[in-house]
Design an enzyme around this catalytic site. Structure first.
Site, mmCIF file in Angstrom:
data_model
loop_
_atom_site.group_PDB
_atom_site.id
_atom_site.type_symbol
_atom_site.label_atom_id
_atom_site.label_comp_id
_atom_site.label_asym_id
_atom_site.label_seq_id
_atom_site.Cartn_x
_atom_site.Cartn_y
_atom_site.Cartn_z
ATOM 1 N N TRP A 1 -10.757 -5.574 17.741
ATOM 2 C CA TRP A 1 -10.023 -4.387 17.269
ATOM 3 C C TRP A 1 -10.935 -3.162 17.326
ATOM 4 O O TRP A 1 -10.526 -2.075 17.739
ATOM 5 C CB TRP A 1 -9.535 -4.582 15.830
ATOM 6 N N TRP B 1 -6.141 4.731 10.215
ATOM 7 C CA TRP B 1 -5.217 5.661 9.561
ATOM 8 C C TRP B 1 -3.947 5.842 10.373
ATOM 9 O O TRP B 1 -2.834 5.866 9.811
ATOM 10 C CB TRP B 1 -5.901 7.009 9.320
ATOM 11 N N TRP C 1 -1.666 12.082 7.225
ATOM 12 C CA TRP C 1 -2.713 11.069 7.376
ATOM 13 C C TRP C 1 -4.077 11.683 7.664
ATOM 14 O O TRP C 1 -5.114 11.105 7.326
ATOM 15 C CB TRP C 1 -2.356 10.077 8.495
ATOM 16 N N GLU D 1 -11.375 -9.155 14.809
ATOM 17 C CA GLU D 1 -11.635 -7.867 14.166
ATOM 18 C C GLU D 1 -12.655 -7.053 14.968
ATOM 19 O O GLU D 1 -12.539 -5.827 15.072
ATOM 20 C CB GLU D 1 -12.141 -8.083 12.738
ATOM 21 N N TRP E 1 5.327 16.568 6.293
ATOM 22 C CA TRP E 1 4.557 15.948 5.201
ATOM 23 C C TRP E 1 4.750 16.795 3.935
ATOM 24 O O TRP E 1 3.933 17.659 3.627
ATOM 25 C CB TRP E 1 3.076 15.879 5.572
ATOM 26 N N ASN F 1 -11.261 -3.926 3.300
ATOM 27 C CA ASN F 1 -10.360 -3.561 4.388
ATOM 28 C C ASN F 1 -8.886 -3.663 4.010
ATOM 29 O O ASN F 1 -8.088 -2.792 4.369
ATOM 30 C CB ASN F 1 -10.630 -4.433 5.621
#
Length: 468
Positions: free
Chosen positions: A276, A381, A358, A273, A305, A340
């Site tokens: 990441w 996102w 988003w 993580e 959207w 998370n």
């Protein structure tokens, strides 16, 4: 004399710019610039602003112990802050400015402009890579480019990794600043604040949290991190976001607690993580468009959207009629933090069930999160919306009912944040509208039908991709 410009590196321990600035003979001062208009543009949340405010008090004390006074300046934005800094340096005879690099576009431009302006006055600006364990540009593929997929990035990162050294600053030569005209933090901190007192800000308390997690909880991280009703995550992200803790400190503690043994499976997952986090920082460095509200993938520009504004408002308020989504949004709105796993669930719901851009969710998160970090938030996102680098496939759409059943099977988390559902039996807690007594609840029906919206979403994404 030297000046260390602090930003999102609010610590004395393991602060590269500070450590490099102190040589024991040259006086050093610290500076923090409050830039409210810039913060507003970047959607800085009031709760993170309060965390920064409180942490600065601790930092001021820690720097004082090593003879480094911390002074404050207030300017609307980065441009006017640079003007103030140059003027201050000229007034005090400061020859060198030290700072740690950030990778967002505005922050990069800030340093470029500062360096150009400083050079005309024979002031040197020294920048350091401090935010990541391995700096952007040092983890590259065989073609010399940056990685666009996480797994090979992680492998290359781990192949290059060496033990994380954590350094402490030396004591600086004493400096005596003129008291006339000096300002306090309260004089310049003109930004809304929301109580962040649940997050302790002393270095002692932050390191205690790190030690507790690494020594006791990290080994179970792989099995407990997805269950929001238990304390299975590190909850160190707010400190990493404002730089009260460095990634080197986290990794060094993991290896220290492991001793001569390999990292446990849980510790390895937590390390992944952290990698990441580095992956998204590197992407921000290499792709300035990410800081300009653009999707990573070109076909994202063609994606429509059609979701309604009223749906977005109900999502923000936690009134969608899907309990796991609403409970997560209540946690965010009330505490400034969200588990998370839940961040992925609510982001998928907004983009793929409600068909809302988003970017609107990204901005809302930043405006609320105590651990708001642009690179991580943007990366998360875009991953959920399937528009990002190594995002999930667009046809992977989380079902909010089954996600709740899987990660909050008994409804413990839901009942904590949605008291109106406390009397709903476990059998119906994830779809209370099917309970015979639903009409008696002060809880809305589902805002949309998931199955119907899934088909709409698949068609929208296919339409966009077919244009490229």
């Amino acid at each position: 004399m030297r000046l260390v410009l602090f930003n999102r590196d609010l610590r004395a321990i393991d602060n590269t710019a500070l450590i490099e600035a102190i040589d024991g003979t040259t006086p050093v001062i610290g500076c923090y610039m409050v830039t409210p208009k810039q913060w507003e543009q970047h959607d800085l949340s009031p709760i993170q602003a309060d965390l920064i405010y409180r942490r600065l008090g601790e930092l001021e004390s820690e720097l004082s112990d090593i003879n480094v006074p911390l002074i404050y300046g207030g300017s609307d934005d980065f441009s006017s802050a640079n003007d103030w800094l140059i003027g201050y340096c000229l007034e005090l005879g400061i020859n060198d400015i030290y700072l740690n690099s950030d990778y967002e576009f505005n922050e990069v431009q800030r340093v470029t402009s500062l360096s150009q302006a400083a050079s005309t006055h024979h002031i040197s600006v020294h920048t350091f890579s401090d935010k990541c364990m391995l700096a952007p540009g040092t983890v590259l593929n065989k073609q010399g480019g940056y990685f666009k997929v996480f797994t090979p990035f992680r492998k290359a990162w781990q192949n290059q990794f060496s033990y994380a050294e954590v350094r402490k600053p030396k004591v600086s030569a004493e400096v005596f600043l003129p008291q006339e005209g000096s300002v306090s933090l309260d004089d310049v901190f003109d930004y809304p604040r929301q109580d962040s007192s649940q997050w302790l800000v002393s270095t002692k308390d932050i390191l205690a949290r790190l030690r507790q997690f690494s020594d006791e909880s990290a080994r179970h991280y792989n099995t407990e991190r997805d269950i929001p009703s238990i304390d299975g995550t590190s909850q160190l992200s707010p400190y990493l976001a404002i730089g009260a803790l460095s990634v080197r400190q986290c990794i060094a503690r993991l290896h220290y607690d492991a001793g001569n043994e390999p990292l446990s499976e849980g510790a390895q997952v937590w390390l992944s993580e952290l990698i990441w986090r580095e992956f998204y920082q590197h992407l921000t460095h290499f792709e300035p468009k990410l800081s300009k509200h653009h999707g990573y993938l070109d076909w994202e520009r063609a994606l429509r959207w059609p979701g309604e504004d009223s749906w977005f408002e109900r999502w923000c308020e936690g009134e969608t009629g899907y309990p796991i989504v609403d409970a997560a949004m209540q946690q965010l709105n009330q505490t400034g933090w969200m588990h998370n796993r839940l961040r992925m669930i609510v982001a998928s719901f907004l983009t793929k069930d409600l068909n809302i851009d988003w970017r609107r969710g990204e901005r809302y998160f930043m405006s609320k999160l105590v651990d708001g970090d642009f690179a991580a938030n943007n990366g998360g996102w875009q991953w959920c919306a399937s528009t990002g680098c190594d995002g999930q496939p667009y046809f992977r759409i989380f079902n909010p009912i089954t996600q709740g059943e899987r990660f909050d099977s008994q409804g413990e988390f839901i009942r904590t944040w949605l008291p109106e559902l406390r009397g709903v039996p476990n059998k119906f807690i994830h779809k209370p509208w099917t309970w015979s007594e639903f009409a008696s609840l002060a809880y809305p029906e589902p805002i949309v039908d998931h199955k119907t919206q899934r088909e709409i979403t698949l068609a929208l994404y296919k339409e966009a991709k077919d244009q490229f």
